[in-house]
Design an enzyme around this catalytic site. Structure first.
Site, PDB file in Angstrom:
ATOM      1  N   HIS A 158       0.736  -1.253  -0.103  1.00  0.00           N
ATOM      2  CA  HIS A 158       0.015  -0.220  -0.128  1.00  0.00           C
ATOM      3  C   HIS A 158       0.934   1.339   0.020  1.00  0.00           C
ATOM      4  O   HIS A 158       0.764   2.090  -0.941  1.00  0.00           O
ATOM      5  CB  HIS A 158      -0.961   0.047   1.162  1.00  0.00           C
ATOM      6  N   HIS A 175       3.240   6.124  -1.962  1.00  0.00           N
ATOM      7  CA  HIS A 175       3.717   7.250  -1.538  1.00  0.00           C
ATOM      8  C   HIS A 175       5.452   7.194  -1.632  1.00  0.00           C
ATOM      9  O   HIS A 175       6.030   7.767  -0.626  1.00  0.00           O
ATOM     10  CB  HIS A 175       3.393   7.453   0.087  1.00  0.00           C
ATOM     11  N   LYS A 224      -4.861   9.600  -8.369  1.00  0.00           N
ATOM     12  CA  LYS A 224      -4.824  10.043  -7.121  1.00  0.00           C
ATOM     13  C   LYS A 224      -4.759  11.440  -6.948  1.00  0.00           C
ATOM     14  O   LYS A 224      -3.822  12.176  -7.282  1.00  0.00           O
ATOM     15  CB  LYS A 224      -3.056   9.630  -6.782  1.00  0.00           C
TER      16      LYS A 224
END
Length: 283
Positions: A158, A175, A224
């Site tokens: 994730h 990220h 995103k």
């Protein structure tokens, strides 16, 4: 307007990790970014404020010579990005995970965070025990999709690799700047622009030397709308920082000062599992 209230102890240890990141790259030398135009959350990828890619250059030859980067990159193709689809982990992939943990545990930043956590009795004092804790925290599979039987996610997937929600295809997690660059090179990412921080001091301007940015992009047909990431930091620094906050912070959001950055670290717990952890620049 939200106020910024940094915690001194967390700021001190986070800055200590930043200063110890010997493998952090230098902007303008080891890589270059081109932030271009500003965008906003509500644009949802429909407005393109950046005609060029985010990354103009990355010295991949240097990255591939550094053990932690090399081991990290080897992990990025081990996952199925769509949630709700079971992950199949091979023996070879388990070994890659272990080799990565072995590599990062040789670095100064991971030794610092291990001692800090062990002193607080949040981690085993012995290195072997801490490695097991890291493996379970980052690589143990769990169910992210409610009502689904399949073990379809992990903390590492994730945070560092990214996922697409089934049905909507919305991008979640994702990220990490290295993964972003590699996907951009493949033509899988359409960078849409950067977003200003929550707390503004004067008129926000694009800073191509910034090592923490908030951006909007499209990936695998999904958007995103707001993604934040360190830029140029080593895999071990991000693993150390996010492990620190997952194990220590009692809050879902923690304000900290790291070097010249005012940062809010967000932590999402899925029971005892690491759902997500990432930085948000405040000002």
């Amino acid at each position: 307007m939200e106020s910024f209230k940094p915690d001194k102890e967390f700021s001190d240890i986070a800055t200590k990790l930043w200063d110890a990141d010997e493998n952090r790259l230098t902007p303008g030398t080891d890589y270059a970014i081109n932030l271009q135009g500003k965008t906003f959350y509500h644009n949802m990828g429909q407005r393109d404020s950046a005609k060029e890619p985010l990354f103009s250059y990355v010295n991949m030859e240097k990255l591939k010579k550094m053990p932690t980067y090399k081991c990290f990159i080897a992990l990025l193709d081990n996952y199925e990005s769509e949630t709700g689809i079971a992950e199949v982990v091979t023996e070879a992939e388990v070994r890659e995970n272990q080799v990565f943990i072995d590599a990062i545990m040789e670095t100064k930043v991971m030794k610092i965070v291990h001692k800090y956590l062990a002193d607080k009795k949040l981690s085993p004092k012995d290195v072997r025990g801490f490695k097991h804790q890291l493996y379970d925290m980052w690589f143990k599979l769990y169910r992210r999709t409610r009502g689904d039987r399949d073990f379809d996610s992990s903390g590492f997937e994730h945070v560092f690799v990214g996922e697409n929600k089934r049905n909507t295809n919305e991008v979640t997690g994702f990220h990490n700047w290295i993964k972003f660059y590699l996907e951009e090179v493949k033509g899988n990412i359409d960078y849409k622009g950067w977003l200003p921080p929550k707390i503004k001091r004067g008129r926000p301007r694009a800073d191509n030397n910034a090592q923490l940015v908030t951006i909007q992009f499209m990936w695998k047909g999904g958007v995103k709308p707001l993604g934040s990431s360190f830029i140029g930091t080593s895999p071990e620094f991000e693993m150390a920082l996010y492990t620190l906050f997952f194990l220590t912070s009692e809050k879902d959001e923690q304000d900290v000062e790291i070097e010249d950055y005012d940062v809010q670290v967000k932590v999402h717990h899925l029971g005892k599992m690491l759902g997500s952890c990432y930085p948000v620049i405040r000002q």
